[in-house]
Design a protein around this motif. Structure first.
Motif, PDB file in Angstrom:
ATOM      1  N   ALA A 113      -6.515  -3.982   4.767  1.00  0.00           N
ATOM      2  CA  ALA A 113      -5.371  -3.098   4.569  1.00  0.00           C
ATOM      3  C   ALA A 113      -4.724  -2.837   5.924  1.00  0.00           C
ATOM      4  O   ALA A 113      -5.298  -2.148   6.763  1.00  0.00           O
ATOM      5  N   ILE A 134      -2.352   0.749  -4.533  1.00  0.00           N
ATOM      6  CA  ILE A 134      -1.974  -0.618  -4.172  1.00  0.00           C
ATOM      7  C   ILE A 134      -1.261  -1.248  -5.358  1.00  0.00           C
ATOM      8  O   ILE A 134      -1.788  -1.260  -6.480  1.00  0.00           O
ATOM      9  N   VAL A 172      -9.713  -1.450   7.247  1.00  0.00           N
ATOM     10  CA  VAL A 172      -8.379  -0.905   7.475  1.00  0.00           C
ATOM     11  C   VAL A 172      -8.007  -1.143   8.930  1.00  0.00           C
ATOM     12  O   VAL A 172      -8.776  -0.876   9.848  1.00  0.00           O
ATOM     13  N   VAL A 192      -4.151   6.803  -2.123  1.00  0.00           N
ATOM     14  CA  VAL A 192      -3.517   5.527  -1.785  1.00  0.00           C
ATOM     15  C   VAL A 192      -3.502   4.660  -3.037  1.00  0.00           C
ATOM     16  O   VAL A 192      -4.511   4.554  -3.739  1.00  0.00           O
ATOM     17  N   ALA A 213      -7.261   4.629  -4.364  1.00  0.00           N
ATOM     18  CA  ALA A 213      -8.314   5.204  -3.522  1.00  0.00           C
ATOM     19  C   ALA A 213      -7.993   6.657  -3.212  1.00  0.00           C
ATOM     20  O   ALA A 213      -6.916   6.961  -2.694  1.00  0.00           O
ATOM     21  N   ILE A 223       0.854  -1.183   0.000  1.00  0.00           N
ATOM     22  CA  ILE A 223       0.000   0.000   0.000  1.00  0.00           C
ATOM     23  C   ILE A 223       0.891   1.234   0.000  1.00  0.00           C
ATOM     24  O   ILE A 223       1.730   1.400   0.891  1.00  0.00           O
ATOM     25  N   ILE A 281      -8.333   9.692  -0.920  1.00  0.00           N
ATOM     26  CA  ILE A 281      -8.629   9.818   0.509  1.00  0.00           C
ATOM     27  C   ILE A 281      -9.295  11.159   0.759  1.00  0.00           C
ATOM     28  O   ILE A 281      -8.647  12.199   0.879  1.00  0.00           O
ATOM     29  N   GLY A 288       1.192   5.364   0.100  1.00  0.00           N
ATOM     30  CA  GLY A 288       0.498   6.590   0.460  1.00  0.00           C
ATOM     31  C   GLY A 288       1.130   7.757  -0.268  1.00  0.00           C
ATOM     32  O   GLY A 288       2.348   7.942  -0.217  1.00  0.00           O
ATOM     33  N   ASN A 327     -12.212   5.142   3.022  1.00  0.00           N
ATOM     34  CA  ASN A 327     -11.961   5.180   1.584  1.00  0.00           C
ATOM     35  C   ASN A 327     -11.159   4.002   1.050  1.00  0.00           C
ATOM     36  O   ASN A 327     -11.432   3.509  -0.045  1.00  0.00           O
ATOM     37  N   VAL A 328     -10.178   3.518   1.807  1.00  0.00           N
ATOM     38  CA  VAL A 328      -9.369   2.391   1.331  1.00  0.00           C
ATOM     39  C   VAL A 328     -10.198   1.110   1.152  1.00  0.00           C
ATOM     40  O   VAL A 328      -9.999   0.386   0.168  1.00  0.00           O
ATOM     41  N   LEU A 349      -8.638   7.447   5.754  1.00  0.00           N
ATOM     42  CA  LEU A 349      -8.169   6.121   5.347  1.00  0.00           C
ATOM     43  C   LEU A 349      -9.182   5.044   5.699  1.00  0.00           C
ATOM     44  O   LEU A 349      -9.385   4.084   4.946  1.00  0.00           O
TER      45      LEU A 349
END
Length: 218
Positions: A142, A182, A215, A180, A121, A54, A123, A56, A131-132, A128
């Motif tokens: 996550a 992935i 998360v 974010v 995603a 992940i 944010i 950021g 939204n993640v 976090l």
């Protein structure tokens, strides 16, 4: 300016609740985004799997979320918006209203590169925590490590000034991460380097693991 940065046209609006901002009987029209993508290129989370990393991507500050709470904190603490923000040359008002970082061009450049992207995603409101999970399939969690990125000082300042619990902070603000991504573990470092070349600082902040969808901040 935001539309120019994103390379888009402003076509319409949406509704939003903003307590304490509009007088009774008043309303505002705001913009929304419409995109077009080929079905085979949809980022719908189906590629995300255990072991993925992940990333950021740094925010510029508050962006446009949590301002009902920000205004309440500023009002209650009787903060002078023209006073210097602690440790910075900017005023409190300038820090709170720092323009939102627009990620469109850097993300499009990434999509055109040879680096794989499994999920993305934005944010916004909900941080976090809310939204993640939108890009996680059932059975995936996550796991994000606190301290793996450096958040702008405005978040700690608001937490101290408003005596906010950590959960409130996590559920309201972006905490310094406006996007974010992935990606496969093998390309995580190269992906961070790519975004930094695009002018967007980033960091590996966690891993996708099996578990209840959501998360987990550790």
């Amino acid at each position: 300016v935001g539309c120019q940065q994103a390379g888009c046209a402003l076509l319409g609006g949406e509704t939003a609740e903003m307590p304490g901002f509009y007088p009774a009987g008043e309303y505002d029209l705001a913009g929304f985004c419409v995109g077009l993508v080929e079905r085979e290129r949809l980022l719908d989370g189906h590629l995300v799997g255990p072991g993925d990393k992940i990333l950021g991507l740094a925010s510029s500050g508050l962006h446009s979320n949590g301002f009902s709470l920000v205004r309440k904190i500023v009002e209650t603490a009787q903060v002078d918006l023209h006073s210097p923000f602690p440790g910075q040359k900017m005023t409190v008002g300038e820090v709170l209203l720092t323009p939102t970082r627009i990620y469109v061009k850097s993300v499009l450049a990434f999509l055109r590169s040879d680096l794989p992207l499994h999920g993305l995603a934005h944010i916004t409101g909900g941080g976090l925590l809310e939204n993640v999970p939108r890009i996680l399939r059932p059975g995936l969690c996550a796991q994000i490590e606190r301290g793996s990125w450096q958040a702008p000082p405005v978040f700690g300042w608001l937490q101290e000034l408003g005596q906010l619990e950590q959960r409130v902070l996590d559920e309201t603000f972006n905490q310094g991460l406006g996007m974010v991504a992935i990606v496969p573990a093998a390309t995580a470092a190269a992906s961070v380097a790519f975004f930094e070349e695009q002018g967007v600082p980033g960091a590996v902040i966690g891993t996708v693991v099996p578990g209840e969808t959501g998360v987990k901040l550790v």
